[in-house]
Design an enzyme around this catalytic site. Structure first.
Site, PDB file in Angstrom:
ATOM      1  CB  CYS A  14      -0.955  -0.144   1.152  1.00 12.32           C
ATOM      2  SG  CYS A  14      -0.114   0.339   2.904  1.00 12.32           S
ATOM      3  CB  CYS A  17       4.273   0.089   2.108  1.00 12.13           C
ATOM      4  SG  CYS A  17       2.957  -1.147   2.475  1.00 12.13           S
ATOM      5  CG  ASP A 411       1.163  11.551 -32.027  1.00 11.85           C
ATOM      6  OD1 ASP A 411       2.041  12.462 -32.285  1.00 11.85           O
ATOM      7  OD2 ASP A 411       0.836  10.614 -32.638  1.00 11.85           O
ATOM      8  CG  ASP A 609      -0.559   6.094 -32.807  1.00 11.29           C
ATOM      9  OD1 ASP A 609      -0.138   7.312 -32.632  1.00 11.29           O
ATOM     10  OD2 ASP A 609      -0.904   5.393 -33.693  1.00 11.29           O
ATOM     11  CG  ASP A 613       2.639   9.195 -29.269  1.00 13.24           C
ATOM     12  OD1 ASP A 613       3.341  10.291 -29.702  1.00 13.24           O
ATOM     13  OD2 ASP A 613       2.046   8.562 -30.007  1.00 13.24           O
TER      14      ASP A 613
END
Length: 724
Positions: A14, A17, A411, A609, A613
């Site tokens: 978590c 921690c 993009d 995509d 990127d």
């Protein structure tokens, strides 16, 4: 002397921690700074070498209850798989035992069911729930409290009070509360672990783009060597269809290179003497020699890998808010329970059982079931709706943040545009029909492998049969020529026409107009005359303009980012309706551009995509990836648009807004019952009306709180039609 070291951390489950480990490291004498990243499971520590060494740092992490490793090896994936498998086993184990506990507690009663419940719940409490006790202990050692503390205390109160009631005959049993709570929380932990570590998968995919072998010339001989042995200055041979191993400069030969995996641009780039080439890109048709300039970690591909890793480090886990509540809530609940017992037993003089009953009621009603369910139930319903509608939220982080976004960066290639060159204009000259211009151009390009030629062929095939040319010849840097019916066809640049003494000046204005629209213009010559122009461009997707308009109506700032020149970039942006353009942006600069936008205090989403990127997708507050994108881009983003429809950017923001609204409502209901129920459980009404909230009623109230939270999350399904 100061040194900075990176350690691999294991055992964190978590966000708290990471804070515990940071505190432990900072306590070590000689440590100047320590940052622990929960998402990447790494710690970066700056320390004085004279005062402390690596062993001291590892020992400090182990003292906090976790594991640290000096070297980050390729075993990360194996270790991650082991952790997922281990958690899954505990989850299945807990579910198998919880089902009969639920049935025996809520539905049917059998002889000696109390002892059966004890036998079934005990392994759930101490085997399946072991990690919660361990997490609580680690927190206590470091004077901190987290969700593990709440789970351990709440379930222990229900479990041990049930044992006490069983053997004293004092009252109701609460075995089902501890069993069901542990099972629910384990389910959440399992889903959380599955979504962590995506960065390492993305980085491994990036690394696979790099070839393993390079063909170099040494001692006048052509030899193949592993890429690790390539030196700066080596002469390397690039053959057709092969990946270029490292970054360098062409010294001889000619070819076109597919740089789409690095730049995202679909049209291959022509390379000749003096041109730069990038490792990982694909040589298309020709062959050439180039001199290695950058190797190893200095290559463009390696820099992208580093950027992905760095940008990923800034992602906060969604459960941090609940953990912050826990750190304050737990000590207060413990204090109230203690005060309740002391007040009734010591100050008022009530017996032990009466005092303990009220204290346990406080702990039971404070059991964090609703608090623990507030976020995951809403996230699960939200992601489920998204999946049905073609919007894949890979983690709660993307779903949590998307509604805050005020700036969306798109993009260009493959995102707003189709990513493939198409014929957009055919201009006839010299009283020649358009169909004839296309016909002669297609004949000349029939044997060409160039993408621009392929675009012409594809366009011509729709309306005609293409005849075979004779004497086809490709002229690098100029274009192609061929003969048809004993007449010469030329298609290419101005230089090709001028070389063949065909004057282009009188049509310069028409050529310039097309080029200003961001199109590549090819001149078509036939029988020593310029007969036409063919413009080719990467065209917009059908829904790009509509999506941009919807975002602007929502008050979002829209930006387009591209490696294209300013003229081409602005032409596409104008067509789609975007006013702000970041053009001529190199791959490594995209993430920097996102950072610059974020400096203004803006919440930025990046929509892309391609591999290029990936750093920007991870640097952005939310990375949105098209389903047709590369595996690396998909791994790097938080949201994947499966249908490849840009309009789903709008829907993902709407769905995020709905989900976060539900989470806030869930937190209200979860805390409302606690805030109202704790003082009643402590017995504040007893002196006035003689009412005590015994643990059974407290358990019912806690259960009702959980039911309210889950029901509220499920109500989201009523809004499905909003995303059609």
């Amino acid at each position: 002397m100061s040194e900075k070291k990176e350690l691999k951390i294991s055992g964190m489950h978590c966000a708290s921690c990471a804070l515990i480990i940071e505190k432990s490291l900072k306590k070590v004498d000689g440590v100047e700074s320590a940052t622990v990243n929960f998402a990447t499971e790494k710690a970066v520590v700056e320390f004085d070498q004279k005062k402390v060494n690596i062993k001291n740092l590892i020992k400090a992490v182990e003292k906090a209850g976790y594991k640290a490793y000096d070297e980050i090896v390729d075993k990360d994936k194996i270790n991650k798989d082991k952790e997922i498998k281990k958690t899954k086993i505990f989850l299945i184990f807990s579910i198998i035992l919880t089902i009969p506990v639920f049935v025996l507690s809520m539905i049917i009663k059998v002889p000696n069911s109390e002892y059966i419940l004890l036998a079934l719940t005990t392994p759930i409490q101490f085997i399946a729930g072991y990690k919660f006790y361990k997490g609580m202990w680690n927190g206590l050692k470091n004077k901190s409290a987290n969700m593990d503390t709440l789970v351990a205390l709440g379930t222990s109160a229900a479990y041990f009070y049930s044992i006490y009631s069983l053997y004293t005959g004092m009252g109701h049993l609460y075995f089902e509360i501890s069993a069901i709570l542990i099972t629910f929380i384990l389910l959440g932990k399992y889903l959380e672990i599955k979504t962590k570590g995506k960065t390492s998968d993305a980085i491994k995919k990036l690394m696979r783009l790099s070839p393993k072998i390079a063909r170099v010339i040494r001692d006048d001989k052509e030899i193949e060597i592993p890429i690790e042995y390539v030196k700066v200055g080596d002469i390397i041979i690039a053959r057709p269809g092969e990946k270029i191993p490292v970054d360098g400069v062409v010294i001889s030969g000619y070819s076109s290179v597919d740089e789409s995996m690095i730049t995202g641009e679909s049209i291959p780039v022509e390379k000749n003497k003096g041109s730069n080439v990038v490792g990982g890109t694909i040589n298309k048709t020709g062959s050439f020699k180039f001199q290695a300039k950058k190797i190893g970690s200095d290559t463009v591909l390696s820099q992208i890998i580093k950027l992905v890793e760095d940008a990923q480090g800034s992602k906060p886990p969604i459960q941090m808010f609940a953990d912050k509540i826990s750190s304050v809530f737990v000590p207060i609940v413990l204090l109230i329970a203690l005060i309740t017992f002391v007040t009734w037993n010591v100050l008022i003089g009530k017996d032990f059982e009466f005092s303990m009953l009220n204290a346990v009621a406080v702990l039971v009603i404070a059991c964090p079931c609703a608090l623990g369910l507030a976020t995951p139930t809403a996230i699960m319903v939200g992601t489920g709706i998204g999946a049905e509608k073609g919007i894949l939220f890979k983690s709660g982080t993307g779903l949590e943040t998307a509604h805050k976004v005020d700036t969306i960066v798109f993009d260009k290639t493959g995102t707003l545009t189709k990513g493939k060159p198409e014929v957009t204009d055919i201009v006839e000259l010299e009283k020649v029909k358009k169909q004839d211009v296309l016909k002669y151009a297609a004949i000349a390009e029939k044997n060409s492998e160039h993408p621009l030629g392929e675009a012409i062929i594809d366009h011509a095939k729709k309306s005609m049969k293409i005849s075979e040319p004779k004497n086809f010849k490709s002229i690098p840097g100029y274009g192609v020529q061929a003969r048809y019916q004993n007449k010469l066809i030329l298609i290419g640049s101005r230089k090709l026409m001028n070389k063949n003494e065909i004057n282009t000046e009188r049509y310069e204005e028409k050529i310039r107009v097309l080029e200003e629209q961001g199109k590549t213009v090819m001149l078509v010559g036939f029988n020593k005359k310029l007969i036409g122009l063919i413009a080719v461009a990467d065209t917009l997707k059908e829904n790009s303009k509509e999506a941009v308009e919807q975002l602007q109506q929502m008050g979002k700032r829209t930006v387009m980012i591209t490696g294209d020149n300013e003229r081409t970039g602005k032409a596409i942006a104008k067509e789609v309706g975007i006013d702000e353009v970041l053009s001529e942006v190199l791959p490594g600069e995209k993430a920097e551009k996102i950072k610059e936008l974020q400096k203004d205090g803006r919440i930025v989403a990046m929509v892309g995509d391609g591999v290029n990127d990936a750093p920007a997708l991870t640097q952005a507050d939310v990375g949105i990836v098209l389903g047709s994108g590369t595996d690396v881009a998909i791994e790097s983003g938080e949201i994947v648009l499966i249908k490849d429809d840009i309009r789903d950017v709008v829907n993902s923001i709407k769905l995020s807004n709905l989900t976060i609204t539900k989470i806030k409502q869930n937190f209200f209901w979860a805390m409302f019952y606690n805030s109202l129920g704790i003082p009643i459980a402590a017995g504040v009404l007893y002196p006035f009306i003689g009412f005590l909230l015994n643990p059974m009623i407290a358990g019912a109230a806690m259960a009702f709180s959980s039911v309210s939270v889950v029901s509220n999350s499920l109500l989201m399904k009523m809004y499905k039609k909003k995303f059609d």
